[in-house]
Motif scaffolding. Sequence first.
Motif, short mmCIF file in Angstrom:
data_model
loop_
_atom_site.label_atom_id
_atom_site.label_comp_id
_atom_site.label_asym_id
_atom_site.label_seq_id
_atom_site.Cartn_x
_atom_site.Cartn_y
_atom_site.Cartn_z
N ARG A 157 0.75 -1.29 -0.04
CA ARG A 157 0.03 -0.07 -0.03
C ARG A 157 0.82 1.26 -0.09
O ARG A 157 1.48 1.51 0.99
CB ARG A 157 -0.84 0.07 1.31
N ASN A 158 0.86 2.07 -0.90
CA ASN A 158 1.35 3.44 -1.10
C ASN A 158 2.99 3.25 -1.25
O ASN A 158 3.54 4.24 -1.50
CB ASN A 158 1.09 4.14 0.02
N TYR A 159 3.53 2.07 -1.25
CA TYR A 159 5.05 1.93 -1.53
C TYR A 159 5.47 2.32 -2.87
O TYR A 159 6.46 3.27 -2.92
CB TYR A 159 5.42 0.43 -1.38
N PHE A 160 4.64 1.93 -4.06
CA PHE A 160 5.43 2.34 -5.32
C PHE A 160 5.13 3.81 -5.60
O PHE A 160 5.62 4.25 -6.53
CB PHE A 160 4.61 1.53 -6.38
N LEU A 181 -3.71 -2.58 -9.04
CA LEU A 181 -2.46 -2.27 -8.75
C LEU A 181 -1.43 -1.67 -9.88
O LEU A 181 -0.81 -0.69 -9.91
CB LEU A 181 -1.65 -2.61 -7.67
N ILE A 182 -1.27 -2.76 -10.65
CA ILE A 182 -0.46 -2.60 -11.87
C ILE A 182 -0.54 -1.65 -12.84
O ILE A 182 -0.03 -1.04 -13.31
CB ILE A 182 -0.05 -4.15 -12.26
#
Length: 291
Positions: free
Chosen positions: A51-54, A79-80
């Motif tokens: 969550r929110n890392y990328f 997400l991707i």
Amino acid sequence: MDQFFKPNYHWLPRHIAFDDFKSGRFAPSGMSMILMNIENHRTIDIILSRRNYFLRYDRAARLAVRTVTVDLYTPYRHLIHELFPHAIIIADHFHVVAQAYRALNKIRVKAMNQAGNGSHQWRALKHFWKLILTPAGLLKYDNYWSRRNFGYTQLTDVEVIQRLLAFNDDLKQAYRYYQDFILAINHRSKDELNHLLAIKWTQLPQSLQKVQRTLRRHLKEIITSFKYGDYTNGPVEGTNNKIKVIKRTAYGFRNFFNFRARILLALPNSYFAINWKNKRTAHVQSQTRAV
């Protein structure tokens, strides 16, 4: 220790892979993530939570990603597409085949239960479970063994399979589906796969119906994997197994910082381990010059 490795949030490899692993109480969901450069199998980072890392990475870095290799976990897709708009998704072969593998095994167990505990069919299906799940190309066609479950008759692997499949129609249909699917994946054949998935799911045993729908939903990703056959989640799964060993031998960690550092140091191809080694080498050299 974190001073020796800080991810470069201005860069990401063109081809990445990631997967969840159990990290316990450290992550809100109990699951953390491995992020890997799938071209050279180098671990980029161990992530507390996806969550929110990328979002820490620059948009230019995320736009540079061309492929993402993942399993069939549905939430990954949104997400991707959101974070890596230029990337295409590659469905990992192991997880794709595992769909049919688990369905066939479930149907085998159901056939055992229908035959009755302790019956001849029950014992035969239980004893030869590995044979049923073995790809047909690996079965022995010309080697005979005495088979206790069949009155010590001299039978090849193929003859044993024929007798087992005669016990149950659903098992026979599931076995043929499984073998055809393995061939389509091994041949990387779009036509073979389309032919198999053209079967009406209502004509299949119940356990295979869900598999058929799942594979149809990810058909494009599976066909894409034929083009990028060398990109699989195998290295990620191998790293996951190493993490399990680290957790078991460490008897717990006080915080995620130590947990992450211990994992990255144990992986010789991680950026953390490489930078740590370079720092130690530079320190030794400076001490030598000082002397």
